[in-house]
Design a protein around this motif. Sequence first.
Motif, PDB file in Angstrom:
ATOM      1  N   ASP A  24       0.864  -1.180   0.000  1.00 27.21           N
ATOM      2  CA  ASP A  24       0.000   0.000   0.000  1.00 27.21           C
ATOM      3  C   ASP A  24       0.900   1.229   0.000  1.00 27.21           C
ATOM      4  O   ASP A  24       1.933   1.232   0.664  1.00 27.21           O
ATOM      5  CB  ASP A  24      -0.842   0.044   1.287  1.00 27.21           C
ATOM      6  N   VAL A  25       0.512   2.252  -0.749  1.00 34.29           N
ATOM      7  CA  VAL A  25       1.294   3.495  -0.711  1.00 34.29           C
ATOM      8  C   VAL A  25       0.356   4.687  -0.582  1.00 34.29           C
ATOM      9  O   VAL A  25      -0.796   4.624  -0.998  1.00 34.29           O
ATOM     10  CB  VAL A  25       2.153   3.725  -1.989  1.00 34.29           C
ATOM     11  N   ILE A  26       0.882   5.745   0.012  1.00 35.00           N
ATOM     12  CA  ILE A  26       0.161   7.017   0.012  1.00 35.00           C
ATOM     13  C   ILE A  26       0.859   7.864  -1.033  1.00 35.00           C
ATOM     14  O   ILE A  26       2.084   8.019  -0.994  1.00 35.00           O
ATOM     15  CB  ILE A  26       0.217   7.670   1.402  1.00 35.00           C
TER      16      ILE A  26
ATOM     17  N   TYR B 295       1.310   3.600  14.113  1.00 32.08           N
ATOM     18  CA  TYR B 295       0.747   3.428  12.769  1.00 32.08           C
ATOM     19  C   TYR B 295      -0.716   3.847  12.763  1.00 32.08           C
ATOM     20  O   TYR B 295      -1.197   4.487  11.831  1.00 32.08           O
ATOM     21  CB  TYR B 295       0.897   1.964  12.342  1.00 32.08           C
ATOM     22  N   VAL B 296      -1.434   3.444  13.828  1.00 30.31           N
ATOM     23  CA  VAL B 296      -2.857   3.787  13.907  1.00 30.31           C
ATOM     24  C   VAL B 296      -3.230   3.968  15.377  1.00 30.31           C
ATOM     25  O   VAL B 296      -2.667   3.314  16.255  1.00 30.31           O
ATOM     26  CB  VAL B 296      -3.723   2.702  13.219  1.00 30.31           C
ATOM     27  N   LEU B 297      -4.184   4.884  15.630  1.00 27.85           N
ATOM     28  CA  LEU B 297      -4.645   5.123  16.996  1.00 27.85           C
ATOM     29  C   LEU B 297      -6.131   4.772  17.045  1.00 27.85           C
ATOM     30  O   LEU B 297      -6.890   5.189  16.168  1.00 27.85           O
ATOM     31  CB  LEU B 297      -4.482   6.600  17.370  1.00 27.85           C
ATOM     32  N   GLY B 298      -6.532   4.013  18.050  1.00 31.30           N
ATOM     33  CA  GLY B 298      -7.949   3.638  18.129  1.00 31.30           C
ATOM     34  C   GLY B 298      -8.424   3.619  19.560  1.00 31.30           C
ATOM     35  O   GLY B 298      -7.666   3.270  20.465  1.00 31.30           O
ATOM     36  N   LEU B 299      -9.671   4.018  19.750  1.00 30.02           N
ATOM     37  CA  LEU B 299     -10.257   4.028  21.087  1.00 30.02           C
ATOM     38  C   LEU B 299     -11.167   2.809  21.216  1.00 30.02           C
ATOM     39  O   LEU B 299     -12.054   2.611  20.374  1.00 30.02           O
ATOM     40  CB  LEU B 299     -11.061   5.326  21.249  1.00 30.02           C
ATOM     41  N   LEU B 300     -10.928   1.972  22.234  1.00 27.48           N
ATOM     42  CA  LEU B 300     -11.705   0.740  22.383  1.00 27.48           C
ATOM     43  C   LEU B 300     -12.994   1.020  23.156  1.00 27.48           C
ATOM     44  O   LEU B 300     -13.069   0.806  24.360  1.00 27.48           O
ATOM     45  CB  LEU B 300     -10.879  -0.342  23.084  1.00 27.48           C
ATOM     46  N   ASN B 301     -14.004   1.517  22.442  1.00 33.41           N
ATOM     47  CA  ASN B 301     -15.310   1.739  23.068  1.00 33.41           C
ATOM     48  C   ASN B 301     -16.038   0.412  23.231  1.00 33.41           C
ATOM     49  O   ASN B 301     -15.653  -0.597  22.623  1.00 33.41           O
ATOM     50  CB  ASN B 301     -16.154   2.672  22.190  1.00 33.41           C
ATOM     51  N   SER B 302     -17.148   0.433  24.007  1.00 32.34           N
ATOM     52  CA  SER B 302     -17.888  -0.823  24.194  1.00 32.34           C
ATOM     53  C   SER B 302     -18.578  -1.240  22.895  1.00 32.34           C
ATOM     54  O   SER B 302     -18.840  -2.409  22.667  1.00 32.34           O
ATOM     55  CB  SER B 302     -18.908  -0.678  25.318  1.00 32.34           C
ATOM     56  N   SER B 303     -18.866  -0.266  22.032  1.00 32.16           N
ATOM     57  CA  SER B 303     -19.479  -0.602  20.742  1.00 32.16           C
ATOM     58  C   SER B 303     -18.623   0.000  19.630  1.00 32.16           C
ATOM     59  O   SER B 303     -17.993   1.044  19.819  1.00 32.16           O
ATOM     60  CB  SER B 303     -20.888  -0.007  20.697  1.00 32.16           C
ATOM     61  N   THR B 304     -18.631  -0.663  18.462  1.00 29.41           N
ATOM     62  CA  THR B 304     -17.857  -0.121  17.336  1.00 29.41           C
ATOM     63  C   THR B 304     -18.741   0.748  16.436  1.00 29.41           C
ATOM     64  O   THR B 304     -18.306   1.158  15.366  1.00 29.41           O
ATOM     65  CB  THR B 304     -17.250  -1.263  16.489  1.00 29.41           C
TER      66      THR B 304
ATOM     67  N   PRO C 121       4.522  10.597   8.910  1.00 33.99           N
ATOM     68  CA  PRO C 121       5.561   9.995   8.065  1.00 33.99           C
ATOM     69  C   PRO C 121       5.460  10.425   6.599  1.00 33.99           C
ATOM     70  O   PRO C 121       6.439  10.400   5.875  1.00 33.99           O
ATOM     71  CB  PRO C 121       5.297   8.486   8.176  1.00 33.99           C
ATOM     72  N   TYR C 122       4.255  10.822   6.148  1.00 30.07           N
ATOM     73  CA  TYR C 122       4.078  11.163   4.728  1.00 30.07           C
ATOM     74  C   TYR C 122       4.133  12.663   4.485  1.00 30.07           C
ATOM     75  O   TYR C 122       4.532  13.120   3.426  1.00 30.07           O
ATOM     76  CB  TYR C 122       2.738  10.614   4.211  1.00 30.07           C
ATOM     77  N   SER C 123       3.675  13.449   5.496  1.00 28.74           N
ATOM     78  CA  SER C 123       3.581  14.893   5.276  1.00 28.74           C
ATOM     79  C   SER C 123       4.643  15.654   6.064  1.00 28.74           C
ATOM     80  O   SER C 123       4.871  16.829   5.807  1.00 28.74           O
ATOM     81  CB  SER C 123       2.199  15.392   5.705  1.00 28.74           C
ATOM     82  N   GLY C 124       5.244  14.995   7.052  1.00 31.87           N
ATOM     83  CA  GLY C 124       6.211  15.683   7.910  1.00 31.87           C
ATOM     84  C   GLY C 124       5.534  16.619   8.904  1.00 31.87           C
ATOM     85  O   GLY C 124       6.195  17.322   9.653  1.00 31.87           O
ATOM     86  N   GLU C 125       4.199  16.642   8.903  1.00 30.77           N
ATOM     87  CA  GLU C 125       3.485  17.567   9.790  1.00 30.77           C
ATOM     88  C   GLU C 125       2.646  16.784  10.801  1.00 30.77           C
ATOM     89  O   GLU C 125       2.261  15.641  10.537  1.00 30.77           O
ATOM     90  CB  GLU C 125       2.553  18.452   8.962  1.00 30.77           C
ATOM     91  N   PRO C 126       2.304  17.417  11.948  1.00 30.60           N
ATOM     92  CA  PRO C 126       1.484  16.716  12.945  1.00 30.60           C
ATOM     93  C   PRO C 126       0.012  16.659  12.525  1.00 30.60           C
ATOM     94  O   PRO C 126      -0.826  17.389  13.033  1.00 30.60           O
ATOM     95  CB  PRO C 126       1.685  17.537  14.226  1.00 30.60           C
ATOM     96  N   ILE C 127      -0.260  15.797  11.552  1.00 26.28           N
ATOM     97  CA  ILE C 127      -1.622  15.668  11.008  1.00 26.28           C
ATOM     98  C   ILE C 127      -2.137  14.258  11.294  1.00 26.28           C
ATOM     99  O   ILE C 127      -1.392  13.280  11.159  1.00 26.28           O
ATOM    100  CB  ILE C 127      -1.624  15.930   9.482  1.00 26.28           C
ATOM    101  N   ILE C 128      -3.410  14.194  11.684  1.00 29.86           N
ATOM    102  CA  ILE C 128      -4.059  12.896  11.904  1.00 29.86           C
ATOM    103  C   ILE C 128      -5.269  12.826  10.976  1.00 29.86           C
ATOM    104  O   ILE C 128      -5.993  13.818  10.821  1.00 29.86           O
ATOM    105  CB  ILE C 128      -4.532  12.770  13.375  1.00 29.86           C
TER     106      ILE C 128
END
Length: 330
Positions: A81-83, A184-193, A204-211
Amino acid sequence: RSWRTPEEIIARLYEAQSTASSQHSVADALAPILKGLSGDPIVKRGIQWFLSSQIELEYADNYDQLSLKHWGVDEKFGGDDVIVSGGLTNIVEPMMRGLDIRYGHVVDKVSYGGSRARVTTNQGVIESDRVVVTIPLGVFQQERVRFEPQLPDEKITSIGRLGVGVMNKIVLRFSKLFWPADAYVLGLLNSSTENLTEYFPMTPYSGEPIIVGLTRGHHAKSIEGASEKDVIQQALSDLEFMYGSRLPHKVTGSVVTRWHSDEFSHGAYSHVSPGGSFSDYRTLARPLGDQIFFAGEATHATYPGTVHGAYLSGERAAREIMKLAGSDSG
Ligand SMILES: Cc1cc2nc3c(=O)[nH]c(=O)nc-3n(C[C@H](O)[C@H](O)[C@H](O)COP(=O)(O)OP(=O)(O)OC[C@H]3O[C@@H](n4cnc5c(N)ncnc54)[C@H](O)[C@@H]3O)c2cc1C
């Protein structure tokens, strides 16, 4: 018995797939498994999150909208996969050189069967020997573009049988990095998805603090009904739950997409719904006589829902036309 790891659950889904009818959804097989999960509630949440990420986010729709028989059997495309840095324009632009491309022409009607095909746009009628129709499946489903004579019944049936998922992105720029630099990825483990948002750091792709937050299905549609401010606030409260006081007080930039409301998309990309099959993609691809040809991701039965599928479908339509042009000159 209980299935304790996501991998075991996915293996169980493949087992169920082998005897599934075309009407079964992924939810039909998965819901009883998830209901039967026992043990540590946090592990259970982790399993639910992982499965939703692997299945629902991948197809941009909820389990009940995905055909069990056709889920997870798409052919894998080679390579990683690539961005694409700077966006897909960087791939498309070199191909556009020397072509007469007219922007701002909104197509209302495609007429065919006469001596030449006629495309009626908001800026007049364009006549042509051949037309390649590349409107997205969502636009077909809305009947936004009329066909005269109307499309054959088999195409209309296939258009209705395939599904169009919705994926919306919530892009947030911050003044500084507050998550682990190697995440690589951030996720919140809620009781429901139900309202799961998967947050991908773009540093890593933009060099900026972007999510970039990814949402899918009902949740993605529901954020289109909310204000941008509220959508951002919801994402910030997820991140605050994860990072507490490390979260900066405000974002320095944001983008929230609305692909379902976009009249030129009406969704993100196609998938096989319960009741549909891969042959619906082939039906959509079939030309109408020697005038109307079809391309776009929803006409590629091997790689539907992807950029490469869309690209390859364009090459296929070009080959179909060149074959006819060859027979004309011969
Ligand atoms: C959020 C999101 C994430 C994705 N992630 C990935 C990914 O990681 N990898 C991957 O391979 N694919 C991904 N995709 C899917 C990929 O973007 C699509 O499969 C691909 O762009 C489809 O190309 P297409 O040419 O078929 O359709 P489009 O790119 O949608 O082109 C159709 C064109 O038709 C135009 N149009 C529509 N109606 C009219 C009209 N009435 N008159 C004139 N023009 C009209 C539209 O404006 C548009 O320019 C993603 C899609 C989304 C939305």
